[in-house]
Design a protein around this motif. Structure first.
Motif, PDB file in Angstrom:
ATOM      1  N   HIS A   6     -39.847 -22.603  45.978  1.00 44.83           N
ATOM      2  CA  HIS A   6     -39.582 -23.991  46.362  1.00 44.83           C
ATOM      3  C   HIS A   6     -38.148 -24.352  46.002  1.00 44.83           C
ATOM      4  N   VAL A   7     -37.593 -25.259  46.761  1.00 45.14           N
ATOM      5  CA  VAL A   7     -36.313 -25.877  46.400  1.00 45.14           C
ATOM      6  C   VAL A   7     -36.494 -27.381  46.442  1.00 45.14           C
ATOM      7  N   LYS A   8     -35.847 -28.060  45.516  1.00 47.12           N
ATOM      8  CA  LYS A   8     -35.922 -29.514  45.445  1.00 47.12           C
ATOM      9  C   LYS A   8     -34.507 -30.048  45.645  1.00 47.12           C
ATOM     10  N   GLY A   9     -34.379 -31.051  46.472  1.00 48.93           N
ATOM     11  CA  GLY A   9     -33.078 -31.656  46.697  1.00 48.93           C
ATOM     12  C   GLY A   9     -32.529 -31.394  48.085  1.00 48.93           C
ATOM     13  N   LEU A  10     -33.281 -30.647  48.915  1.00 47.07           N
ATOM     14  CA  LEU A  10     -32.868 -30.408  50.295  1.00 47.07           C
ATOM     15  C   LEU A  10     -33.926 -30.994  51.234  1.00 47.07           C
ATOM     16  N   SER A  11     -33.493 -31.453  52.392  1.00 49.20           N
ATOM     17  CA  SER A  11     -34.443 -31.968  53.379  1.00 49.20           C
ATOM     18  C   SER A  11     -35.221 -30.801  53.990  1.00 49.20           C
ATOM     19  N   ASP A  12     -36.358 -31.101  54.597  1.00 45.62           N
ATOM     20  CA  ASP A  12     -37.214 -30.054  55.162  1.00 45.62           C
ATOM     21  C   ASP A  12     -36.477 -29.174  56.161  1.00 45.62           C
ATOM     22  N   ASP A  13     -35.627 -29.771  57.000  1.00 48.13           N
ATOM     23  CA  ASP A  13     -34.916 -28.962  57.997  1.00 48.13           C
ATOM     24  C   ASP A  13     -33.913 -28.011  57.324  1.00 48.13           C
ATOM     25  N   LEU A  14     -33.362 -28.380  56.175  1.00 47.72           N
ATOM     26  CA  LEU A  14     -32.439 -27.496  55.464  1.00 47.72           C
ATOM     27  C   LEU A  14     -33.193 -26.434  54.654  1.00 47.72           C
ATOM     28  N   ILE A  15     -34.385 -26.789  54.168  1.00 46.24           N
ATOM     29  CA  ILE A  15     -35.192 -25.806  53.426  1.00 46.24           C
ATOM     30  C   ILE A  15     -35.504 -24.619  54.329  1.00 46.24           C
ATOM     31  N   SER A  16     -35.767 -24.888  55.613  1.00 47.34           N
ATOM     32  CA  SER A  16     -36.084 -23.791  56.536  1.00 47.34           C
ATOM     33  C   SER A  16     -34.884 -22.870  56.753  1.00 47.34           C
ATOM     34  N   LYS A  17     -33.686 -23.332  56.420  1.00 46.90           N
ATOM     35  CA  LYS A  17     -32.475 -22.507  56.560  1.00 46.90           C
ATOM     36  C   LYS A  17     -32.040 -21.897  55.233  1.00 46.90           C
ATOM     37  N   THR A  18     -32.836 -22.106  54.187  1.00 50.27           N
ATOM     38  CA  THR A  18     -32.526 -21.580  52.861  1.00 50.27           C
ATOM     39  C   THR A  18     -33.016 -20.144  52.769  1.00 50.27           C
ATOM     40  N   ARG A  19     -32.218 -19.299  52.126  1.00 46.01           N
ATOM     41  CA  ARG A  19     -32.577 -17.889  51.938  1.00 46.01           C
ATOM     42  C   ARG A  19     -33.226 -17.725  50.563  1.00 46.01           C
ATOM     43  N   PHE A  20     -34.404 -17.120  50.535  1.00 48.00           N
ATOM     44  CA  PHE A  20     -35.134 -16.878  49.293  1.00 48.00           C
ATOM     45  C   PHE A  20     -35.147 -15.381  49.020  1.00 48.00           C
ATOM     46  N   LEU A  21     -34.453 -14.955  47.966  1.00 48.12           N
ATOM     47  CA  LEU A  21     -34.404 -13.545  47.588  1.00 48.12           C
ATOM     48  C   LEU A  21     -35.123 -13.356  46.258  1.00 48.12           C
ATOM     49  N   TRP A  22     -36.085 -12.461  46.237  1.00 51.02           N
ATOM     50  CA  TRP A  22     -36.899 -12.196  45.056  1.00 51.02           C
ATOM     51  C   TRP A  22     -36.521 -10.849  44.457  1.00 51.02           C
ATOM     52  N   ASN A  23     -36.462 -10.788  43.143  1.00 49.77           N
ATOM     53  CA  ASN A  23     -36.325  -9.532  42.400  1.00 49.77           C
ATOM     54  C   ASN A  23     -37.550  -9.492  41.490  1.00 49.77           C
ATOM     55  N   PHE A  24     -38.431  -8.507  41.707  1.00 48.00           N
ATOM     56  CA  PHE A  24     -39.723  -8.484  41.017  1.00 48.00           C
ATOM     57  C   PHE A  24     -39.675  -7.846  39.625  1.00 48.00           C
TER      58      PHE A  24
END
Length: 186
Positions: free
Chosen positions: A33-51
């Motif tokens: 999750h990200v907080k502070g961005l609108s829904d349309d910008l969240i869809s353009k956010t890149r989520f990279l996970w390191n397990f």
């Protein structure tokens, strides 16, 4: 004076989720999750996970399978444009400790959680010979050092006099199997 200015802090915050407990060999689900961005910008956010076990993945909602017991620090790096923010969580992975303690043909299959932790068996399955697979519903948990008895009606599977009973991981791989044994006649 030739120094590079520090980048501005990200205008959003990243949340990787609560710490988790998992079973080795079972998939674990992550939801970034990200907080502070609108829904349309969240869809353009890149989520990279390191397990934390050498594997990485990309996506807001992702699953990962930890092969071995241990404690892993999972990092989520969310980036949007020139901004990036990092959050992490801890995943404690334990040996399964789930086995079949008894099979009574025509009646029931009894599972045992031999571990010292609550084991989430959501999505795990029971299969007898080549029967259809009974899958445990979401949020099915076994208490530590406890038993769970499933009758043939609940399983939707006839329990024959012989064959093999398997506990399956959610991905279909065998966690545990045993042969159905005939009771000794007196």
């Amino acid at each position: 004076s030739g120094s590079t200015p520090e980048p501005a802090p990200a205008p959003f915050s990243t949340y990787a989720g609560e710490d988790k407990i998992a079973i080795a060999g079972a998939e674990v689900y992550f939801d970034g999750h990200v907080k502070g961005l609108s829904d349309d910008l969240i869809s353009k956010t890149r989520f990279l996970w390191n397990f934390g076990d050498g594997a990485t993945g990309e996506g807001r909602n992702i699953k990962h399978l930890f092969q071995y017991p241990g404690v892993y620090i999972v990092n989520l790096d969310a980036s949007f444009g020139m901004y990036s923010d990092l959050d992490s969580l801890k995943v404690s992975v334990y040996s399964a400790g789930i086995s079949i303690s008894e099979v009574k043909p025509g009646e029931f299959v009894k599972l045992k959680n031999e571990s010292k932790i609550i084991s989430d068996i959501s999505g795990f399955g029971i299969q007898i010979n080549d029967s259809k697979i009974f899958n445990f519903p979401k949020n099915t948990k076994l208490a530590p050092n406890s038993f769970l008895t499933l009758d043939s009606l609940m399983l939707g599977i006839e329990i024959p006099d012989n064959g093999e009973v398997k506990i399956l991981y959610p991905n279909g791989k065998v966690l545990f199997s045993t042969e159905i044994k005939q009771p000794l006649s007196a």
